[in-house]
Design a protein around this motif. Structure first.
Motif, PDB file in Angstrom:
ATOM      1  N   TYR B  28      21.595 -19.968 -29.781  1.00 32.20           N
ATOM      2  CA  TYR B  28      20.353 -20.450 -29.165  1.00 32.20           C
ATOM      3  C   TYR B  28      19.229 -20.584 -30.184  1.00 32.20           C
ATOM      4  CZ  TYR B  28      22.692 -20.472 -24.763  1.00 32.20           C
ATOM      5  OH  TYR B  28      23.576 -20.791 -23.768  1.00 32.20           O
ATOM      6  N   LEU B  29      19.208 -19.698 -31.195  1.00 32.28           N
ATOM      7  CA  LEU B  29      18.194 -19.853 -32.238  1.00 32.28           C
ATOM      8  C   LEU B  29      18.412 -21.172 -32.985  1.00 32.28           C
ATOM      9  CD1 LEU B  29      15.785 -18.713 -33.678  1.00 32.28           C
ATOM     10  CD2 LEU B  29      17.319 -17.438 -35.174  1.00 32.28           C
ATOM     11  N   LEU B  30      19.679 -21.503 -33.242  1.00 26.23           N
ATOM     12  CA  LEU B  30      19.961 -22.762 -33.931  1.00 26.23           C
ATOM     13  C   LEU B  30      19.483 -23.955 -33.110  1.00 26.23           C
ATOM     14  CD1 LEU B  30      21.612 -23.461 -36.647  1.00 26.23           C
ATOM     15  CD2 LEU B  30      22.917 -24.772 -34.984  1.00 26.23           C
ATOM     16  N   ARG B  31      19.740 -23.925 -31.785  1.00 19.85           N
ATOM     17  CA  ARG B  31      19.277 -25.036 -30.938  1.00 19.85           C
ATOM     18  C   ARG B  31      17.757 -25.167 -30.999  1.00 19.85           C
ATOM     19  NH1 ARG B  31      23.370 -24.132 -25.852  1.00 19.85           N
ATOM     20  NH2 ARG B  31      25.197 -25.040 -26.855  1.00 19.85           N
ATOM     21  N   GLU B  32      17.050 -24.021 -31.028  1.00 19.06           N
ATOM     22  CA  GLU B  32      15.589 -24.065 -31.130  1.00 19.06           C
ATOM     23  C   GLU B  32      15.156 -24.641 -32.472  1.00 19.06           C
ATOM     24  OE1 GLU B  32      13.320 -23.451 -28.577  1.00 19.06           O
ATOM     25  OE2 GLU B  32      15.294 -23.641 -27.637  1.00 19.06           O
ATOM     26  N   LEU B  33      15.830 -24.215 -33.561  1.00 13.63           N
ATOM     27  CA  LEU B  33      15.495 -24.748 -34.889  1.00 13.63           C
ATOM     28  C   LEU B  33      15.713 -26.252 -34.935  1.00 13.63           C
ATOM     29  CD1 LEU B  33      17.062 -22.015 -37.218  1.00 13.63           C
ATOM     30  CD2 LEU B  33      14.630 -22.512 -36.940  1.00 13.63           C
ATOM     31  N   GLN B  34      16.791 -26.706 -34.282  1.00 16.01           N
ATOM     32  CA  GLN B  34      17.086 -28.145 -34.301  1.00 16.01           C
ATOM     33  C   GLN B  34      16.027 -28.938 -33.557  1.00 16.01           C
ATOM     34  OE1 GLN B  34      21.274 -28.092 -33.071  1.00 16.01           O
ATOM     35  NE2 GLN B  34      21.892 -28.356 -35.210  1.00 16.01           N
ATOM     36  N   LYS B  35      15.417 -28.339 -32.507  1.00 19.67           N
ATOM     37  CA  LYS B  35      14.332 -29.012 -31.775  1.00 19.67           C
ATOM     38  C   LYS B  35      13.065 -29.112 -32.625  1.00 19.67           C
ATOM     39  CE  LYS B  35      15.534 -27.314 -27.165  1.00 19.67           C
ATOM     40  NZ  LYS B  35      15.105 -26.335 -26.151  1.00 19.67           N
ATOM     41  N   SER B  36      12.769 -28.018 -33.376  1.00 22.68           N
ATOM     42  CA  SER B  36      11.451 -27.901 -34.015  1.00 22.68           C
ATOM     43  C   SER B  36      11.549 -27.998 -35.529  1.00 22.68           C
ATOM     44  CB  SER B  36      10.825 -26.562 -33.627  1.00 22.68           C
ATOM     45  OG  SER B  36      11.652 -25.506 -34.073  1.00 22.68           O
TER      46      SER B  36
END
Lengths: 289, 289
Positions: B28-36
């Motif tokens: 989930y941290l990776l998905r957040e990094l990919q968004k921002s």
């Protein structure tokens, strides 16, 4: 003088482990019971021990094709079997033949199904009476008579992990249950009592991205590990990955349980919310023939 | 005056999540990094974010056919691919093409691979230098230069569960790492320091039934959750399901880690034992062209 309610003896008891193959307290406790069954079983009880889903246990997964614990409906138990029937449906029908048939006079008198949860729920007894799903935060043996098909649910323990403390609590729970059944069958009178029962009001899903259905928030740190602690309007419920806190939106305070149960992400349940009730239990004793 | 050791800039950094599909903080941290990503990446760093094992993430399992994190050997990375090659070996070769090739001048300068453990290990950086497996209980950015392929390992968190507290610690670790890399690349001088390093001495398996290979003991309650607390001869190690306590049999005191990691049951590891060393880190700065 209050007269006791006479109830039939609990002559045949089944203990099941591994209904979910990665809930390891029940898996290993069951193996221990199978080794030592002769010494453990009280005289007045015929004990059957069953590894419910050996294929899932072997793979250390909750299930192989479909959740076995959702296969015990009358429709699924009577559905025709083909080569493409999921393993767990075949297995549910085998278990129903072994321990049931469900609802018949041939069925065992009590099933104790051993489960773990990642939620900090302590020792609970989830029961289902018709459409009324309830949970008790400590097992009341008297309840056994009201709900002959019961689970013993103990947490917190990660799935796929065995913790000695959690397994010890489960072993003690099984010992107390068998001891109670033996005393009941022997004619002991039990006084009336009261018991806390939590009745499901609603399940709450994680906040999700509408496009991908991926979760976008976790249980809030102030709610994590606080099962059965009353939630009020405005209390923190979720911490969004964006940093935003989402609060309890309802006016009516309710009790959370199954908070962050790992197996319920796929079922769309982040936590369940319940009313708490106190239920009176009448004095009971075994019904003599 | 001590002169600083000049080291090359860390221009290209990869952050990987979901190498194990049920270790959810990284997913989930990776998905957040990919968004921002646009806002987060410092100017002096080219950041690549990769979901390492999307198929395992989708199934919320550690892996689908074989453990991806054991596929990055030179032999596996150069093995021929056929229709029967396990998915994770194919994926390891894809990742090597994307981020490597390993050891070549084209490879990224730093890989930060996000992991969780069910063990109570806090934040660690497992590294492997040749055959010398080590672990540091808090991440030292200076270490990044010694071991360009690093993991960030954070626990305790059940696999298949996301805890906001653990994900918050991981997010802060990634932020600190990127901040350090940016400052380093910008020419900041870093003073020398000391660091605790735990070096693997041996792995210890669960006691098992010789016939069935099934485990017959759990980590002792006095050892559970006490990673990095020194063990002496005679300290409790395992609680057998029979009730017997099995003690630490060695004369030399050692430090336990990965105590009761769920994914290591299948690898025959109940805990690992280490020496603790203090390693001196020289003063460093970026090497100007």
């Amino acid at each position: 003088v209050t007269s006791s309610l006479g109830l039939p003896a609990l002559s045949r008891v089944a203990i099941c482990g591994g209904t979910h193959g990665n809930e390891l307290s029940g898996v290993y406790l069951l193996r221990e019971l199978q080794k030592s069954r002769q010494e453990e079983a009280p005289d007045s009880v015929a004990l059957v021990t069953v590894m419910s889903n050996p294929r899932a246990v072997q793979q250390c997964r909750r299930y192989t094709e479909t959740d076995l614990n959702r296969c015990f409906t009358d429709a699924t138990l009577s559905s025709p079997i083909s080569d493409r029937t999921p393993y767990e449906i075949v297995r549910a029908q085998e278990l129903n033949a072994l321990l049931g048939p469900k609802g018949s006079a041939d069925a065992v008198d009590l099933v104790c199904d051993l489960h773990n949860t990642t939620a900090n729920m302590g020792t609970c007894t989830p029961t289902s009476r018709g459409r009324n799903h309830s949970i008790q935060p400590s097992m009341s043996p008297v309840l056994l008579h009201l709900c002959p098909l019961d689970a013993m649910e103990i947490g917190p323990q990660p799935h796929g992990v065995i913790r000695a403390d959690i397994m010890g609590i489960m072993a003690e729970g099984v010992r107390l249950m068998l001891d109670w059944v033996c005393r009941f069958n022997s004619g002991e009178q039990f006084k009336g009592d009261k018991m806390e029962v939590y009745t499901l009001v609603r399940n709450v899903d994680y906040p999700r991205d509408p496009a991908t259905h991926s979760i976008i928030a976790a249980i809030h740190p102030q709610l994590q590990d606080r099962d059965f602690c009353l939630l009020h309007h405005g209390d923190p419920l979720f911490l969004h990955f964006s940093g935003k806190t989402e609060c309890y939106p309802w006016a009516e305070p309710l009790y959370p349980f199954f908070v962050n149960e790992g197996a319920y992400y796929e079922k769309g349940i982040a936590l369940s919310l319940a009313h708490k009730n106190t239920v009176g239990i009448p004095p009971i004793c075994v019904q003599r023939d």
